[in-house]
Design a protein around this motif. Structure first.
Motif, PDB file in Angstrom:
ATOM      1  N   LYS A 104      23.745 -57.216  11.259  1.00  0.00           N
ATOM      2  CA  LYS A 104      24.969 -56.953  10.505  1.00  0.00           C
ATOM      3  C   LYS A 104      25.332 -55.474  10.436  1.00  0.00           C
ATOM      4  O   LYS A 104      26.359 -55.125   9.863  1.00  0.00           O
ATOM      5  N   GLY A 105      24.477 -54.597  10.943  1.00  0.00           N
ATOM      6  CA  GLY A 105      24.812 -53.173  10.953  1.00  0.00           C
ATOM      7  C   GLY A 105      24.273 -52.405   9.758  1.00  0.00           C
ATOM      8  O   GLY A 105      24.679 -51.270   9.516  1.00  0.00           O
ATOM      9  N   PHE A 106      23.370 -53.011   8.992  1.00  0.00           N
ATOM     10  CA  PHE A 106      22.731 -52.274   7.904  1.00  0.00           C
ATOM     11  C   PHE A 106      21.319 -52.796   7.717  1.00  0.00           C
ATOM     12  O   PHE A 106      20.933 -53.829   8.260  1.00  0.00           O
ATOM     13  N   GLY A 107      20.537 -52.024   6.983  1.00  0.00           N
ATOM     14  CA  GLY A 107      19.159 -52.427   6.748  1.00  0.00           C
ATOM     15  C   GLY A 107      18.521 -51.590   5.665  1.00  0.00           C
ATOM     16  O   GLY A 107      19.208 -50.821   4.964  1.00  0.00           O
ATOM     17  N   PHE A 108      17.214 -51.736   5.525  1.00  0.00           N
ATOM     18  CA  PHE A 108      16.466 -51.059   4.468  1.00  0.00           C
ATOM     19  C   PHE A 108      15.214 -50.429   5.059  1.00  0.00           C
ATOM     20  O   PHE A 108      14.560 -51.028   5.915  1.00  0.00           O
ATOM     21  N   VAL A 109      14.906 -49.227   4.595  1.00  0.00           N
ATOM     22  CA  VAL A 109      13.722 -48.502   5.046  1.00  0.00           C
ATOM     23  C   VAL A 109      12.890 -48.178   3.816  1.00  0.00           C
ATOM     24  O   VAL A 109      13.385 -47.544   2.882  1.00  0.00           O
ATOM     25  N   GLU A 110      11.638 -48.632   3.811  1.00  0.00           N
ATOM     26  CA  GLU A 110      10.723 -48.280   2.725  1.00  0.00           C
ATOM     27  C   GLU A 110       9.821 -47.173   3.244  1.00  0.00           C
ATOM     28  O   GLU A 110       9.168 -47.324   4.280  1.00  0.00           O
ATOM     29  N   MET A 111       9.818 -46.054   2.533  1.00  0.00           N
ATOM     30  CA  MET A 111       9.022 -44.912   2.969  1.00  0.00           C
ATOM     31  C   MET A 111       8.562 -44.082   1.785  1.00  0.00           C
ATOM     32  O   MET A 111       8.906 -44.403   0.641  1.00  0.00           O
ATOM     33  N   SER A 112       7.792 -43.047   2.046  1.00  0.00           N
ATOM     34  CA  SER A 112       7.303 -42.194   0.974  1.00  0.00           C
ATOM     35  C   SER A 112       8.489 -41.623   0.198  1.00  0.00           C
ATOM     36  O   SER A 112       9.552 -41.361   0.762  1.00  0.00           O
ATOM     37  N   GLU A 113       8.306 -41.448  -1.093  1.00  0.00           N
ATOM     38  CA  GLU A 113       9.396 -40.970  -1.942  1.00  0.00           C
ATOM     39  C   GLU A 113       9.897 -39.597  -1.505  1.00  0.00           C
ATOM     40  O   GLU A 113      11.106 -39.369  -1.394  1.00  0.00           O
ATOM     41  N   ALA A 114       8.970 -38.682  -1.237  1.00  0.00           N
ATOM     42  CA  ALA A 114       9.370 -37.331  -0.814  1.00  0.00           C
ATOM     43  C   ALA A 114      10.109 -37.386   0.522  1.00  0.00           C
ATOM     44  O   ALA A 114      11.134 -36.727   0.707  1.00  0.00           O
ATOM     45  N   GLY A 115       9.600 -38.195   1.452  1.00  0.00           N
ATOM     46  CA  GLY A 115      10.251 -38.346   2.746  1.00  0.00           C
ATOM     47  C   GLY A 115      11.614 -38.989   2.623  1.00  0.00           C
ATOM     48  O   GLY A 115      12.562 -38.625   3.333  1.00  0.00           O
ATOM     49  N   ALA A 116      11.742 -39.952   1.711  1.00  0.00           N
ATOM     50  CA  ALA A 116      13.020 -40.647   1.513  1.00  0.00           C
ATOM     51  C   ALA A 116      14.078 -39.681   0.996  1.00  0.00           C
ATOM     52  O   ALA A 116      15.234 -39.726   1.421  1.00  0.00           O
ATOM     53  N   LYS A 117      13.684 -38.805   0.087  1.00  0.00           N
ATOM     54  CA  LYS A 117      14.650 -37.828  -0.437  1.00  0.00           C
ATOM     55  C   LYS A 117      15.122 -36.884   0.656  1.00  0.00           C
ATOM     56  O   LYS A 117      16.314 -36.573   0.756  1.00  0.00           O
ATOM     57  N   LYS A 118      14.186 -36.442   1.524  1.00  0.00           N
ATOM     58  CA  LYS A 118      14.566 -35.587   2.656  1.00  0.00           C
ATOM     59  C   LYS A 118      15.470 -36.347   3.612  1.00  0.00           C
ATOM     60  O   LYS A 118      16.471 -35.814   4.091  1.00  0.00           O
ATOM     61  N   ALA A 119      15.098 -37.605   3.895  1.00  0.00           N
ATOM     62  CA  ALA A 119      15.880 -38.414   4.836  1.00  0.00           C
ATOM     63  C   ALA A 119      17.291 -38.649   4.318  1.00  0.00           C
ATOM     64  O   ALA A 119      18.251 -38.604   5.083  1.00  0.00           O
ATOM     65  N   MET A 120      17.433 -38.907   3.004  1.00  0.00           N
ATOM     66  CA  MET A 120      18.776 -39.107   2.431  1.00  0.00           C
ATOM     67  C   MET A 120      19.632 -37.864   2.649  1.00  0.00           C
ATOM     68  O   MET A 120      20.799 -37.965   3.022  1.00  0.00           O
ATOM     69  N   THR A 121      19.041 -36.699   2.427  1.00  0.00           N
ATOM     70  CA  THR A 121      19.785 -35.450   2.578  1.00  0.00           C
ATOM     71  C   THR A 121      20.169 -35.199   4.024  1.00  0.00           C
ATOM     72  O   THR A 121      21.315 -34.842   4.319  1.00  0.00           O
ATOM     73  N   LYS A 122      19.223 -35.393   4.932  1.00  0.00           N
ATOM     74  CA  LYS A 122      19.440 -35.047   6.336  1.00  0.00           C
ATOM     75  C   LYS A 122      20.179 -36.122   7.129  1.00  0.00           C
ATOM     76  O   LYS A 122      20.930 -35.796   8.048  1.00  0.00           O
ATOM     77  N   LEU A 123      19.968 -37.401   6.808  1.00  0.00           N
ATOM     78  CA  LEU A 123      20.513 -38.471   7.651  1.00  0.00           C
ATOM     79  C   LEU A 123      21.807 -39.082   7.131  1.00  0.00           C
ATOM     80  O   LEU A 123      22.450 -39.833   7.867  1.00  0.00           O
ATOM     81  N   ASN A 124      22.188 -38.805   5.893  1.00  0.00           N
ATOM     82  CA  ASN A 124      23.479 -39.306   5.429  1.00  0.00           C
ATOM     83  C   ASN A 124      24.567 -38.555   6.189  1.00  0.00           C
ATOM     84  O   ASN A 124      24.550 -37.331   6.271  1.00  0.00           O
ATOM     85  N   ASP A 125      25.501 -39.274   6.760  1.00  0.00           N
ATOM     86  CA  ASP A 125      26.574 -38.735   7.615  1.00  0.00           C
ATOM     87  C   ASP A 125      26.048 -38.157   8.927  1.00  0.00           C
ATOM     88  O   ASP A 125      26.723 -37.376   9.584  1.00  0.00           O
ATOM     89  N   PHE A 126      24.838 -38.542   9.323  1.00  0.00           N
ATOM     90  CA  PHE A 126      24.243 -38.131  10.595  1.00  0.00           C
ATOM     91  C   PHE A 126      24.723 -39.085  11.684  1.00  0.00           C
ATOM     92  O   PHE A 126      24.774 -40.301  11.487  1.00  0.00           O
ATOM     93  N   THR A 127      25.063 -38.555  12.858  1.00  0.00           N
ATOM     94  CA  THR A 127      25.500 -39.392  13.972  1.00  0.00           C
ATOM     95  C   THR A 127      24.283 -39.875  14.737  1.00  0.00           C
ATOM     96  O   THR A 127      23.503 -39.078  15.253  1.00  0.00           O
ATOM     97  N   PHE A 128      24.117 -41.200  14.759  1.00  0.00           N
ATOM     98  CA  PHE A 128      22.991 -41.838  15.431  1.00  0.00           C
ATOM     99  C   PHE A 128      23.540 -42.901  16.373  1.00  0.00           C
ATOM    100  O   PHE A 128      24.201 -43.845  15.931  1.00  0.00           O
TER     101      PHE A 128
END
Length: 151
Positions: A104-128
């Protein structure tokens, strides 16, 4: 794969050389065959060691992220590699349509809390893969973000 093959080739040559040094009366072709057998054992055991190292689950505080606007052809492994750059990833779940089985074009990633916060900052609006990702903290069914005490 190429790295593993190179390691096996080196082990085969070193094994043949070592066997030939300890038993100089042994014909070289038998020494090489023994070295190749040793290399085969290394080749069989090497991928298992790598898989065990990468499959250990992170046990500290975790956060589940919602990842939207994923390419429809993306695989869990590709998403895990992308998010793994920011911290240990426990699981990736890409949502599929129940009737068609298509993503459907979406999903969920469970990861370390510190890593998740970094990923939210870096990957939101990231072109993949030509899609602009939307990364947010996943909501629980009651509509609030997951907190440490909610789990």
């Amino acid at each position: 794969m190429q790295k593993s093959f190179l390691i096996v080739l080196i082990v085969a040559a070193l094994g043949a050389f070592a066997i030939y040094q300890f038993m100089p009366t042994l014909p070289a072709y038998i020494a090489f065959a023994a070295g190749a057998m040793i290399a085969g054992v290394v080749f069989i055991l090497l991928p298992d060691a790598q898989a065990q190292a990468t499959e250990t689950e992170y046990t500290g505080p975790t956060m589940t992220l919602y990842v939207g606007n994923l390419p429809y052809r993306v695989h869990e492994g590709e998403v895990k590699i992308l998010f793994g750059e920011f911290g240990p990833v426990n699981s990736v779940r890409l949502v599929r349509d129940r009737k068609t089985g298509r993503r459907k074009g979406f999903g969920f990633v469970e990861m370390s809390e510190a890593g998740a916060k970094k990923a939210m900052t870096k990957l939101n609006d990231f072109t993949f893969q030509e899609r602009t990702l939307k990364v947010r903290e996943a909501k629980t069914q009651d509509g609030e973000g997951q907190e440490k005490g909610d789990e």
